[in-house]
Design a protein around this motif. Structure first.
Motif, mmCIF file in Angstrom:
data_model
loop_
_atom_site.group_PDB
_atom_site.id
_atom_site.type_symbol
_atom_site.label_atom_id
_atom_site.label_comp_id
_atom_site.label_asym_id
_atom_site.label_seq_id
_atom_site.Cartn_x
_atom_site.Cartn_y
_atom_site.Cartn_z
ATOM 1 N N ASP A 262 0.818 -1.215 0.000
ATOM 2 C CA ASP A 262 0.000 0.000 0.000
ATOM 3 C C ASP A 262 0.851 1.265 0.000
ATOM 4 N N THR A 263 1.981 1.245 -0.652
ATOM 5 C CA THR A 263 2.854 2.414 -0.736
ATOM 6 C C THR A 263 3.330 2.589 -2.172
ATOM 7 N N LEU A 264 3.705 3.818 -2.508
ATOM 8 C CA LEU A 264 4.191 4.103 -3.855
ATOM 9 C C LEU A 264 5.520 3.406 -4.128
ATOM 10 N N ALA A 265 6.265 3.101 -3.074
ATOM 11 C CA ALA A 265 7.582 2.478 -3.242
ATOM 12 C C ALA A 265 7.478 1.013 -3.647
ATOM 13 N N TRP A 266 6.299 0.423 -3.509
ATOM 14 C CA TRP A 266 6.183 -1.019 -3.757
ATOM 15 C C TRP A 266 6.469 -1.366 -5.207
ATOM 16 N N HIS A 267 6.026 -0.544 -6.129
ATOM 17 C CA HIS A 267 6.255 -0.818 -7.551
ATOM 18 C C HIS A 267 7.750 -0.866 -7.850
ATOM 19 N N ASP A 268 8.508 0.115 -7.324
ATOM 20 C CA ASP A 268 9.961 0.117 -7.519
ATOM 21 C C ASP A 268 10.595 -1.103 -6.859
ATOM 22 N N ALA A 269 10.066 -1.465 -5.687
ATOM 23 C CA ALA A 269 10.613 -2.621 -4.969
ATOM 24 C C ALA A 269 10.419 -3.906 -5.766
ATOM 25 N N ILE A 270 9.250 -4.061 -6.382
ATOM 26 C CA ILE A 270 8.972 -5.264 -7.172
ATOM 27 C C ILE A 270 9.917 -5.352 -8.369
ATOM 28 N N PHE A 271 10.122 -4.227 -9.045
ATOM 29 C CA PHE A 271 10.994 -4.232 -10.214
ATOM 30 C C PHE A 271 12.436 -4.549 -9.824
ATOM 31 N N GLU A 272 12.930 -3.872 -8.788
ATOM 32 C CA GLU A 272 14.320 -4.089 -8.377
ATOM 33 C C GLU A 272 14.514 -5.487 -7.795
ATOM 34 N N GLN A 273 13.490 -5.993 -7.124
ATOM 35 C CA GLN A 273 13.565 -7.361 -6.614
ATOM 36 C C GLN A 273 13.689 -8.364 -7.755
ATOM 37 N N SER A 274 13.050 -8.059 -8.882
ATOM 38 C CA SER A 274 13.133 -8.956 -10.039
ATOM 39 C C SER A 274 14.562 -9.065 -10.545
#
Length: 526
Positions: A262-274
């Motif tokens: 539920d945060t804007l940072a989650w999208h970046d986290a998902i991409f970088e985690q990939s």
């Protein structure tokens, strides 16, 4: 003043006789004069010193608007040139009380430039406060660079240390920046921002273990805060990036997983985690993330690299058909974007035109993102999310708020000070819009360069895809067919017992869902 009064009296006594002599008329007999009538004399205006004393009294009584108007007029009087630094300083203080920070900043700058030993130092302190409130980097740098650290009031020290740290970080002087950030007190409102920036400096200086300690301590300190607490989320994402920089892929993947959805940072986290999953050869897990990243929910996000990353994962697991679909999607999506960026850059060099395009994107309806735009909405959204553009936009919003305050009082707006304030705000707004347009131009050039490089990488990936297909055909001819890729006969319990995450679905992918995809299957490459 007394000599001037006597001169006026003398002049008034001579002028009537001169007029009668010129007309040739005989002057009428004068009536017997009586004693002077003090009550009938016109009262003389108070001198400048008295006016200043009266304005200062208004300031002490809390009549800020009236005091500011009077002080603004008095600051222009030549007979008060010696008192001008004092007048400007108090005028700036009155404007601060009225929340007209940009107009106040100009008064403090004038005082600082005067070099007055008594008022320059407090003017620097006041300028630091208003610049911090405005978020204007130019004024802030001007003020902070002149601050005497030994003379800073205790109430302002944390703010000054934090801003000095930011300046040093922008100058890439990480050692000094870390020192400044470390001085910010734990009870200060700037403490967590300073701690976060200190950790970033450690990373930029390649002191990764120290950075990990800083971010972990920050997370621990915010343990009782809500899950979506901004400071905690920022520290969590930074911790994951620190582990990635350290090439500790497993720790990075785990840290990225702790960023809340539920945060804007989650999208970046998902991409970088990939990326971390790819580096650690966890291809199934990476495929789960791509289903989320490329869902309809994120269709407005500019992320060309994620498509190429997905194609690379397909290459590793020899899913060449899916790989080709992704590469085609990349070219069909970002090919037109690349062309439009190039055409827009060639069409004009006017910074205000660039800003106006960005301004339209701010207010455009989400259901009609193509209306009246010369650039794709996906591009403009990405630019608006850039740090320098965000700061400049926030500063522009504060200028608009100050303009609204001035125009909210018809009396103040009609005054000389009100007109002066509106002129300052208009000039600052125009210059800020031009600066934002210049920032946008730089970001567009960077995006065009990035897309050029990514297209080259796409060509290399296609080559590997063709080569992989050729090898696959050779294996089939040699009788080494790889068979089925997905084992649908294995019970769900098997995957759970062996540490797999499992989320069953039937039919087509649910592209409007977020985060509920788990790729299951066998490695298709020998």
């Amino acid at each position: 003043m007394r000599k001037l009064l006597l001169l006026l009296i003398a002049t008034s006594m001579v002028l009537p006789a001169t007029g009668d002599a010129q007309t040739g008329r005989k002057a009428p007999a004068k009536r017997p004069t009586t004693a002077a009538r003090p009550a009938a004399r016109k009262a003389q205006p108070p001198n400048a010193k008295a006016q200043l004393a009266r304005a200062l009294q208004m300031a002490q009584n809390g009549q800020y608007a009236a005091a500011a108007n009077n002080l603004f007029t008095l600051a222009r009087k030549p007979e008060l040139a010696a008192e001008r630094p004092q007048i400007k300083y108090i005028l700036g203080t009155m404007l601060m009380q009225l929340k007209l920070y940009q107009t106040a900043a100009f008064q403090f700058v004038d005082v600082i430039r005067s070099g007055n030993p008594k008022y320059s130092k407090p003017a620097i302190e006041k300028l630091s406060i208003v610049a911090d409130g405005l978020g204007d980097d130019t004024i802030l740098n001007y003020a902070i660079s002149r601050v005497d650290l030994n003379a800073i009031p205790a109430s302002q020290k944390d703010m000054v240390y934090f801003r000095l740290g930011e300046i040093q970080r922008r100058n890439k002087d990480y050692a000094k920046a870390i020192d400044m950030f470390s001085r910010v007190g734990a009870n200060s409102s700037y403490f967590y921002q300073a701690t976060y920036n200190r950790g970033l400096c450690e990373l930029e200086a390649n002191e990764v273990p120290q950075a990990i300690t800083v971010f972990q301590n920050m997370i621990d300190a915010r343990a009782t805060a809500p899950v979506t607490d901004t400071n905690k989320v920022q520290a969590q994402l930074a911790l994951a990036r620190a582990y990635y920089q350290k090439k500790d892929w497993d720790a990075a993947i785990e840290a990225y997983s702790s960023v809340p959805r539920d945060t804007l940072a989650w999208h970046d986290a998902i991409f970088e985690q990939s990326w971390a999953m790819l580096r650690s050869a966890r291809f199934r897990s990476a495929m789960s993330n791509f289903q989320t990243l490329h869902s309809a929910y994120y269709e407005d996000f500019y992320m060309p690299e994620s498509l190429l990353l997905r194609a690379i994962v397909y290459l590793y697991i020899c899913k060449y058909d899916e790989m080709e679909k992704v590469l085609n999607l990349f070219e069909s999506t970002y090919g037109p974007i690349r062309s439009k960026i190039g055409n827009f850059i060639k069409s004009t060099n006017d910074n205000m035109y660039y800003y106006q395009e960005l301004e339209k994107a701010k207010v455009i309806k989400t259901t009609d993102k193509s209306a009246n735009l010369h650039l794709p909405y996906i591009v403009l959204r990405n630019i608006m999310d850039q740090g320098d553009v965000k700061r400049a936009m926030n500063y522009l919003a504060r200028l608009n708020q100050e303009k609204t305050r001035v125009e909210g009082s018809p009396t103040f707006r009609a005054s000389a000070l009100g007109q002066y304030a509106l002129k300052i705000l208009a000039n600052r707004s125009k210059n800020t819009k031009l600066a934002i347009g210049d920032m946008m131009k730089v970001h567009l050039l960077n995006m065009r360069t990035e897309l050029h490089d990514l297209y080259e990488q796409s060509g290399f990936i296609r080559y590997e895809m063709i080569n992989g297909r050729k090898e696959s055909v050779k294996k089939k001819i040699a009788g080494k067919d790889l068979g089925e890729q997905i084992d649908d006969n294995v019970n769900r319990k098997f995957y759970i017992e062996n540490g797999f995450q499992y989320y069953p679905f039937q039919g087509e992918f649910w592209l409007d869902e977020i985060g509920n995809y788990h790729y299951l299957g066998k490695q298709s490459c020998e």
